[in-house]
Design an enzyme around this catalytic site. Structure first.
Site, mmCIF file in Angstrom:
data_model
loop_
_atom_site.group_PDB
_atom_site.id
_atom_site.type_symbol
_atom_site.label_atom_id
_atom_site.label_comp_id
_atom_site.label_asym_id
_atom_site.label_seq_id
_atom_site.Cartn_x
_atom_site.Cartn_y
_atom_site.Cartn_z
ATOM 1 C CG HIS A 1 47.847 -18.215 35.412
ATOM 2 N ND1 HIS A 1 47.739 -17.603 34.189
ATOM 3 C CD2 HIS A 1 49.070 -17.874 35.878
ATOM 4 C CE1 HIS A 1 48.846 -16.935 33.923
ATOM 5 N NE2 HIS A 1 49.664 -17.078 34.933
HETATM 6 P P1 TYD Z 1 48.921 -17.581 29.275
HETATM 7 O O1 TYD Z 1 49.757 -17.995 30.437
HETATM 8 O O2 TYD Z 1 47.537 -18.149 29.162
HETATM 9 O O3 TYD Z 1 48.847 -15.980 29.204
HETATM 10 P P2 TYD Z 1 48.229 -14.925 30.243
HETATM 11 O O4 TYD Z 1 48.491 -15.436 31.611
HETATM 12 O O5 TYD Z 1 48.924 -13.666 29.941
HETATM 13 O O6 TYD Z 1 46.768 -14.777 29.986
HETATM 14 O O7 TYD Z 1 49.750 -17.910 27.978
HETATM 15 C C1 TYD Z 1 49.215 -17.788 26.670
HETATM 16 C C2 TYD Z 1 49.847 -18.857 25.792
HETATM 17 O O8 TYD Z 1 51.256 -18.630 25.656
HETATM 18 C C3 TYD Z 1 49.674 -20.257 26.367
HETATM 19 O O9 TYD Z 1 49.425 -21.129 25.268
HETATM 20 C C4 TYD Z 1 51.021 -20.575 26.951
HETATM 21 C C5 TYD Z 1 51.976 -19.779 26.082
HETATM 22 N N1 TYD Z 1 53.195 -19.317 26.770
HETATM 23 C C6 TYD Z 1 54.435 -19.777 26.353
HETATM 24 O O10 TYD Z 1 54.560 -20.594 25.427
HETATM 25 N N2 TYD Z 1 55.559 -19.300 26.979
HETATM 26 C C7 TYD Z 1 55.495 -18.413 27.992
HETATM 27 O O11 TYD Z 1 56.556 -17.997 28.540
HETATM 28 C C8 TYD Z 1 54.194 -17.963 28.445
HETATM 29 C C9 TYD Z 1 54.066 -16.986 29.588
HETATM 30 C C10 TYD Z 1 53.077 -18.428 27.796
#
Ligand code: TYD
Length: 134
Positions: free
Chosen positions: A46
């Site tokens: 992303h």
């Molecule tokens: P995601 O952004 O998909 O993780 P990555 O980029 O590491 O693959 O986040 C995973 C899950 O965690 C998603 O449901 C959003 C949640 N999340 C939070 O609640 N708070 C946060 O600060 C972050 C970064 C993610």
């Protein structure tokens, strides 16, 4: 889109790295999150419309791919005193996690799903629109 070396204070007892808003971190830190227990599934995929982040691999190692819409950079990170500045509108992917990998991320804002661009096609479209407005 490269690693930034932070000042490391080392003595016979070990190493210390200090991260300070407005000094070696170019924003006010509002949120810190960390990832651990990672496996062979890549993460990220992303970009953020506004959010600025600084990523540190404080244990173990991994690879980070950064893409600003024009060029890609692949970075291997394993030194806890080095960070990667993830500016807004940088598509990022993390993978090749060592079993002991711990990623710590500093962010300039709270979690906000509406700031995410989770499709690479949308990211490219968004960047083209931004450049047209500028
Ligand atoms: P995601 O952004 O998909 O993780 P990555 O980029 O590491 O693959 O986040 C995973 C899950 O965690 C998603 O449901 C959003 C949640 N999340 C939070 O609640 N708070 C946060 O600060 C972050 C970064 C993610």
């Amino acid at each position: 889109m490269q690693k930034t070396k932070m000042n490391k204070i080392s003595d016979s007892r070990g190493n210390l790295v200090s991260l300070e808003s407005g000094k070696n971190i170019p924003f006010e830190i509002k949120r810190i999150y960390y990832l651990y227990g990672l496996n062979d599934e890549p993460r990220g995929f992303h970009a953020h419309k506004k959010l600025k982040q600084f990523l540190f691999c404080i244990h173990g190692a991994c690879s980070v791919k950064l893409d600003n819409g024009q060029s890609e950079t692949l970075i291997h990170i394993s030194d806890p005193s080095e960070g990667i500045f993830l500016d807004q509108l940088i598509w990022h992917e993390m993978y090749n996690f060592s079993q002991d990998c711990v990623l710590m991320v500093l962010a300039d804002d709270h979690y906000n799903e509406s700031d995410y661009i989770r499709s690479y096609d949308d990211f490219k479209d968004y960047i083209i629109k931004e450049r047209t407005i500028e």
